[in-house]
Design a protein around this motif. Structure first.
Motif, PDB file in Angstrom:
ATOM      1  N   SER B 268       0.876  -1.385  -0.240  1.00  0.00           N
ATOM      2  CA  SER B 268       0.070   0.029   0.178  1.00  0.00           C
ATOM      3  C   SER B 268       1.055   1.060  -0.063  1.00  0.00           C
ATOM      4  N   VAL B 269       1.868   1.270  -0.122  1.00  0.00           N
ATOM      5  CA  VAL B 269       2.647   2.222  -0.272  1.00  0.00           C
ATOM      6  C   VAL B 269       2.626   3.312  -1.368  1.00  0.00           C
ATOM      7  N   ARG B 270       3.277   4.353  -0.478  1.00  0.00           N
ATOM      8  CA  ARG B 270       2.886   5.480  -1.861  1.00  0.00           C
ATOM      9  C   ARG B 270       1.276   5.154  -2.390  1.00  0.00           C
ATOM     10  N   GLN B 271       0.583   4.886  -1.664  1.00  0.00           N
ATOM     11  CA  GLN B 271      -1.282   5.237  -2.418  1.00  0.00           C
ATOM     12  C   GLN B 271      -1.389   6.724  -2.144  1.00  0.00           C
ATOM     13  N   THR B 272      -0.727   7.028  -1.320  1.00  0.00           N
ATOM     14  CA  THR B 272      -1.199   8.285  -0.255  1.00  0.00           C
ATOM     15  C   THR B 272      -1.269   9.605  -1.639  1.00  0.00           C
ATOM     16  N   LYS B 273      -2.446  10.745  -1.981  1.00  0.00           N
ATOM     17  CA  LYS B 273      -2.893  11.081  -2.650  1.00  0.00           C
ATOM     18  C   LYS B 273      -3.143  13.098  -1.692  1.00  0.00           C
ATOM     19  N   ARG B 274      -2.329  14.198  -2.595  1.00  0.00           N
ATOM     20  CA  ARG B 274      -2.438  14.860  -1.399  1.00  0.00           C
ATOM     21  C   ARG B 274      -3.217  15.754  -2.679  1.00  0.00           C
ATOM     22  N   ASP B 275      -4.516  16.869  -2.216  1.00  0.00           N
ATOM     23  CA  ASP B 275      -4.906  17.424  -3.221  1.00  0.00           C
ATOM     24  C   ASP B 275      -4.297  18.623  -3.231  1.00  0.00           C
ATOM     25  N   GLU B 276      -4.075  18.984  -4.254  1.00  0.00           N
ATOM     26  CA  GLU B 276      -3.628  20.645  -4.337  1.00  0.00           C
ATOM     27  C   GLU B 276      -4.111  22.039  -4.428  1.00  0.00           C
ATOM     28  N   ALA B 277      -3.622  22.557  -3.943  1.00  0.00           N
ATOM     29  CA  ALA B 277      -3.759  24.194  -3.006  1.00  0.00           C
ATOM     30  C   ALA B 277      -4.728  24.594  -4.404  1.00  0.00           C
ATOM     31  N   PRO B 278      -5.673  24.921  -4.547  1.00  0.00           N
ATOM     32  CA  PRO B 278      -7.134  25.298  -5.231  1.00  0.00           C
ATOM     33  C   PRO B 278      -6.024  27.092  -5.681  1.00  0.00           C
ATOM     34  N   ASP B 279      -5.341  27.795  -4.821  1.00  0.00           N
ATOM     35  CA  ASP B 279      -4.571  29.345  -5.051  1.00  0.00           C
ATOM     36  C   ASP B 279      -3.698  29.193  -6.017  1.00  0.00           C
ATOM     37  N   GLN B 280      -3.767  29.290  -7.266  1.00  0.00           N
ATOM     38  CA  GLN B 280      -1.716  28.799  -7.566  1.00  0.00           C
ATOM     39  C   GLN B 280      -1.425  30.097  -8.554  1.00  0.00           C
ATOM     40  N   THR B 281      -2.122  31.839  -7.939  1.00  0.00           N
ATOM     41  CA  THR B 281      -1.705  32.899  -8.681  1.00  0.00           C
ATOM     42  C   THR B 281      -0.490  33.171  -7.860  1.00  0.00           C
ATOM     43  N   GLY B 282      -0.140  33.257  -6.859  1.00  0.00           N
ATOM     44  CA  GLY B 282       1.068  34.046  -6.121  1.00  0.00           C
ATOM     45  C   GLY B 282       2.842  33.249  -6.995  1.00  0.00           C
ATOM     46  N   THR B 283       3.813  34.338  -7.436  1.00  0.00           N
ATOM     47  CA  THR B 283       4.754  34.130  -7.105  1.00  0.00           C
ATOM     48  C   THR B 283       6.292  34.034  -6.095  1.00  0.00           C
ATOM     49  N   PRO B 457      11.748   2.420   0.172  1.00  0.00           N
ATOM     50  CA  PRO B 457       9.767   2.410  -0.188  1.00  0.00           C
ATOM     51  C   PRO B 457       9.474   2.875   1.982  1.00  0.00           C
ATOM     52  N   LEU B 458       9.248   2.057   2.542  1.00  0.00           N
ATOM     53  CA  LEU B 458       8.520   2.398   3.981  1.00  0.00           C
ATOM     54  C   LEU B 458       9.420   4.430   4.803  1.00  0.00           C
ATOM     55  N   VAL B 459      10.959   4.171   4.440  1.00  0.00           N
ATOM     56  CA  VAL B 459      11.706   4.592   4.778  1.00  0.00           C
ATOM     57  C   VAL B 459      10.874   6.309   3.958  1.00  0.00           C
ATOM     58  N   ALA B 460      11.333   6.445   2.559  1.00  0.00           N
ATOM     59  CA  ALA B 460      10.538   7.073   1.286  1.00  0.00           C
ATOM     60  C   ALA B 460       9.835   7.825   1.997  1.00  0.00           C
ATOM     61  N   GLU B 461       8.190   7.142   2.482  1.00  0.00           N
ATOM     62  CA  GLU B 461       7.365   7.364   2.313  1.00  0.00           C
ATOM     63  C   GLU B 461       7.334   8.562   4.499  1.00  0.00           C
ATOM     64  N   GLY B 462       7.900   8.184   4.911  1.00  0.00           N
ATOM     65  CA  GLY B 462       8.071   8.668   5.712  1.00  0.00           C
ATOM     66  C   GLY B 462       8.303   9.599   5.805  1.00  0.00           C
ATOM     67  N   ILE B 463       9.152  10.256   5.175  1.00  0.00           N
ATOM     68  CA  ILE B 463      10.594  10.953   5.029  1.00  0.00           C
ATOM     69  C   ILE B 463       9.488  12.121   4.182  1.00  0.00           C
ATOM     70  N   LEU B 464       8.826  11.722   2.923  1.00  0.00           N
ATOM     71  CA  LEU B 464       7.851  12.386   2.015  1.00  0.00           C
ATOM     72  C   LEU B 464       6.413  13.358   3.464  1.00  0.00           C
ATOM     73  N   ASN B 465       6.110  12.399   4.543  1.00  0.00           N
ATOM     74  CA  ASN B 465       4.816  12.337   5.134  1.00  0.00           C
ATOM     75  C   ASN B 465       5.857  14.244   6.311  1.00  0.00           C
ATOM     76  N   LEU B 466       7.174  13.380   6.678  1.00  0.00           N
ATOM     77  CA  LEU B 466       8.001  14.829   7.127  1.00  0.00           C
ATOM     78  C   LEU B 466       7.791  15.887   6.637  1.00  0.00           C
ATOM     79  N   LEU B 467       8.239  15.846   5.457  1.00  0.00           N
ATOM     80  CA  LEU B 467       8.312  16.715   4.744  1.00  0.00           C
ATOM     81  C   LEU B 467       7.395  18.053   4.677  1.00  0.00           C
TER      82      LEU B 467
END
Lengths: 275, 550
Positions: B268-283, B457-467
């Motif tokens: 099941s690793v890396r099946q996390t999906k995150r919704d993108e930010a709605p407002d992407q106009t800033g720079t 993979p499992l360690v990588a997922e931990g790092i992604l969650n941390l970020l």
């Protein structure tokens, strides 16, 4: 540090160096005779009053060996330390700065190395006044060309690592990068080189003394003693071999200790190492 | 356990394998470490067994034991390795030599390092067959030609004439497979053959290997850390962890109905999906028409433009050589761009590192792919994390130590790590320390150059969650460079697809990863292995249909 972790070979080296340094420090106390005193017949065999016999002028060989440790170790050590300081600082600067600085230092170094060391030393020493510090300085400068080459090679290896890049990105200056990022990671090969260079320094000093431009008589030094007694070999007198053996022993002892230090630093917490 | 009854006619039967090694910790007496314990499996003729696990699980060690070989200091101390019913561990040197390279062959991870650069590929491919006297030079050449064709190598007639540096990485890996298949072995050990390849290349190599195995009826041990890859190619799967068997079953059972928690986590690793930010106009970061190159006129980046709003994540995807890491170097100032400009927080950044002020440097930090080389091995965690604190904020003494401890808490590591050296940390912990170092500077933007691709993979997922957690806490922005589409789905707000130094596609994640696709994005997305049996066949079938349609 754990004393038990020191291997047997290193203990031998440490003991040898300790004896040599002890002789150098307390020469007047432990030497049975004076450095320059003629005490007997020439080339007396070992035994009796003279533990190692006498030399070509009838001076006690053991006493001269003990006094000789003083000059030999002091000059060789000073020259090696100086050449390393000089060579490492210049080579690391060249590796870190790159570009023009690197080219300038490296080409100048090539120029220096293109001149045969011994001839260069002979000319310079013949011209300059005969002081001990000039002798040390000339030896150091000539030797530092070798240190520069190896120093630049190992530093270049480390200078492209990402942690050095990370330090640059942080905005660190060259001094930090040289002394904190690169130096600790290049100690192993440089320590190995130090042991070798120290041994070569003793030999070089001996060569110079042999040619009459090193330590001036009647002061004792091991290389000069070999020269003084070399004619004895023809008559089957082993007096020249004794200071020769002393040089070899000291060189081996230094390298035994350096080998151990090198293993220690390179195995230390996963350093880049070869042990 | 499958086929335990049929162990008698198994080609390779490993029973209760135990492998040990001696380690020499500095300053301590040598220790014996058990690498593998109690591993048993059977492999039938023509079947493929996948060995899967994270690094240090002992999968390569087990694979090499099929050749009765142990890497430096590694000893096989117990159990049996039966090849056709004969224990090869009891053979003498000559006996083993007659098996290696003749009956059992090995395909290494890095083909580039495994080929001798001074000899032609063809000579190296047939060398083992000649040395073992299995076939004559003519026969061997004929077989090599046949294998080159089966493996789908270009110009099979003249391929053997080339030197290793004249072919691509994927072709080299296939040539290595040809080398292993050439003596007509009964068993091949594949040790992560596609791990070092790009996804678009991996799929070709994978298909070639699968085809060649089927064609020649060779049995294979397939070692990998990627469950999705092994699902495509193997009949059975053995999941390993810390040198012990976690689960052993048919591919279908392991993938679709895993019994153990660890296997379930892997599936099941890396099946996390995150919704993108709605407002992407800033720079916050704006890259405009940037071109850059190395040396004299060799351009790596061509007219690249993209932007990133504050507190969001921009993922840059592409295969190796696409210029994505070069873009990161341009942003940091390590490589000044030849054209274009980079604006950060409304101010144009000086092109070169030298021109930037300390504060400008502080606000953009970087995390590297290899945490090993990104940290000075002679500094402790305290020094590594503490240096930005004293450098940027002039902290020292107790205040600095307190802040370092705080940062270690933030990256979910305790204060007991304070005085450890990098070599005393695991891969995941090292990467965490590298993140703490970046955080210490209190940056507004962190450039992440494939920070998880060297991790399990499992360690990588931990790092992604941390970020992700850190982004919520500190509103830091990320430019995340990766070749992994799954990671992009998991963390990105906007995505830039790069190919050969050009920007192919840029925009919000939902738009970039949705049809209609351009050719390259389509290929990239379709090449990512999915955790599904039959995925490879399906993709290949659609490819054939498309090419037939053309």
């Amino acid at each position: 540090m754990n004393l038990r972790a020191i291997p047997f070979s290193a203990w031998i080296g440490i003991a040898g160096i300790a004896i040599a340094i002890f002789c150098a420090l307390f020469a007047p106390v432990i030497a049975p005779f004076g450095e320059r005193d003629v005490v007997g017949d020439i080339w007396l065999p070992a035994g009796g009053d003279f533990l190692l016999g006498t030399d070509n002028l009838g001076r006690d060989l053991l006493s001269r060996l003990i006094y000789g440790a003083r000059t030999t170790i002091f000059v060789a050590l000073a020259a090696t330390v100086l050449s390393f300081s000089l060579g490492m600082i210049l080579s690391f600067t060249a590796a870190v700065m790159g570009g023009f600085v690197d080219q300038f230092f490296s080409r100048f170094n090539d120029l220096m190395m293109a001149i045969p060391t011994l001839i260069f030393a002979l000319v310079v020493l013949a011209v300059l006044p005969q002081h001990l510090w000039i002798l040390i300085l000339v030896m150091a400068v000539l030797d530092s060309t070798r240190v520069f080459r190896i120093g630049r090679a190992v530093a270049l290896d480390v200078a492209v690592m990402e942690f050095v890049e990370a330090a640059r990105l942080r905005g660190e200056g060259s001094t930090w990068i040289i002394f904190r990022e690169i130096l600790p990671n290049t100690l192993s090969p440089l320590l190995a080189e130090f042991g070798l260079r120290f041994a070569f320094s003793i030999l070089f000093l001996s060569t110079l003394s042999f040619l009459g431009l090193g330590i001036q008589p009647p002061a004792a030094d091991w290389g000069g003693m070999v020269k003084d007694n070399k004619d004895g070999i023809i008559f089957g007198i082993s007096a020249a071999l004794i200071p020769g053996a002393a040089i070899a022993t000291l060189a081996i002892c230094v390298n035994l200790v350096v080998d151990w230090l090198m293993k220690r630093t390179s195995s230390l917490k996963g350093g880049r190492g070869d042990a | 356990m499958p086929e335990s009854s049929s162990a008698k006619n198994a080609l390779l039967s490993v029973k209760n394998l135990k492998i040990e090694a001696t380690s020499y910790p500095p300053g301590e007496p040598p220790k014996t470490v058990t690498l593998v314990e109690g591993v048993s499996f059977d492999l039938q003729k023509g079947k493929v067994l996948g060995l899967i696990g994270e690094s240090g699980a002992g999968k390569s060690t087990i694979g090499l034991s099929a050749l009765a070989y142990g890497r430096g200091g590694v000893r096989i101390t117990g159990g049996q390795v039966l090849l056709d019913g004969k224990d090869i561990l009891t053979l003498d040197k000559n006996g083993i030599r007659s098996i290696r390279g003749a009956r059992v062959c090995y395909v290494a991870q890095s083909a580039a390092a495994a080929f001798n650069p001074a000899h032609r590929l063809g000579d190296q491919v047939i060398e083992a067959s000649l040395r073992h006297g299995i076939m004559s030079r003519e026969e061997a050449k004929k077989r090599a030609l046949y294998l080159f064709q089966v493996l789908g190598l270009p110009n099979p007639e003249s391929f053997g004439e080339r030197y290793p540096h004249q072919v691509s990485g994927g072709q080299l890996q296939r040539a290595m497979t040809a080398m292993a298949l050439c003596p007509n072995p009964e068993l091949i050990v594949f040790d992560e053959p596609t791990t070092a390849l790009d996804v678009t290349t991996q799929i070709d190599v994978l298909a070639a290997i699968k085809h060649a195995i089927e064609e020649t009826h060779t049995a294979a041990l397939y070692i990998t850390h990627d469950l999705a890859v092994v699902a495509q190619i193997s009949d059975d799967i053995m999941v390993l962890r810390h040198g012990k068997t976690v689960e052993y079953g048919t591919t279908k059972q392991v993938i679709e109905a895993p019994r153990e928690d660890y296997t379930r986590a892997l599936v099941s690793v890396r099946q996390t999906k995150r919704d993108e930010a709605p407002d992407q106009t800033g720079t916050q970061l704006k890259i405009e028409h940037v071109s850059a190159g190395y040396g004299n006129g060799f351009k790596v980046l061509h007219d690249v433009s993209m932007h990133l709003p504050k507190g969001q994540t921009l993922a840059i995807v592409g295969e190796s050589g696409s210029g994505k890491s070069t873009l990161a170097r341009v942003i940091t100032g390590l490589l000044p761009p030849t054209e274009g400009r980079i604006t950060f927080e409304g101010k144009e950044l000086p092109r070169a590192l030298k021109g930037r002020s300390t504060d400008e440097l502080r606000r953009i930090q970087m995390i590297y792919q290899m945490a090993d080389t990104a940290m000075n091995p002679r500094q402790t965690v305290r020094d590594i994390v503490g240096r930005p604190l004293s450098f940027y904020f002039g902290m020292h003494g107790a205040k600095k130590t307190a802040r370092v401890k705080e940062l270690l808490d933030q990256i979910e590591m305790g204060t007991r790590f304070l005085d450890r050296y990098p070599a005393e940390l695991s891969g995941g912990q090292k990467q965490r320390v590298a993140i703490a170092r970046a955080l210490a500077a209190e940056p507004e933007l962190i450039l992440c150059d494939e920070p998880t691709s060297a991790l399990d993979p499992l360690v990588a997922e931990g790092i992604l969650n941390l970020l992700l957690k850190l982004q919520e806490e500190t509103a830091v922005s990320y430019v995340f460079i990766t070749h992994d589409i799954a990671i992009v789905r998991a963390i990105a707000d906007s995505v830039a697809v790069m190919h050969r130094g050009r920007l192919v596609r840029f925009g919000p994640k939902s738009k970039v990863l949705a049809p209609p696709f351009d050719d390259y994005t389509d290929l990239l997305l379709k090449s990512v292995p999915e955790m599904e049996i039959g995925w490879l066949e399906r993709v290949l079938a659609t490819r054939r249909m498309e090419s037939a349609g053309n």
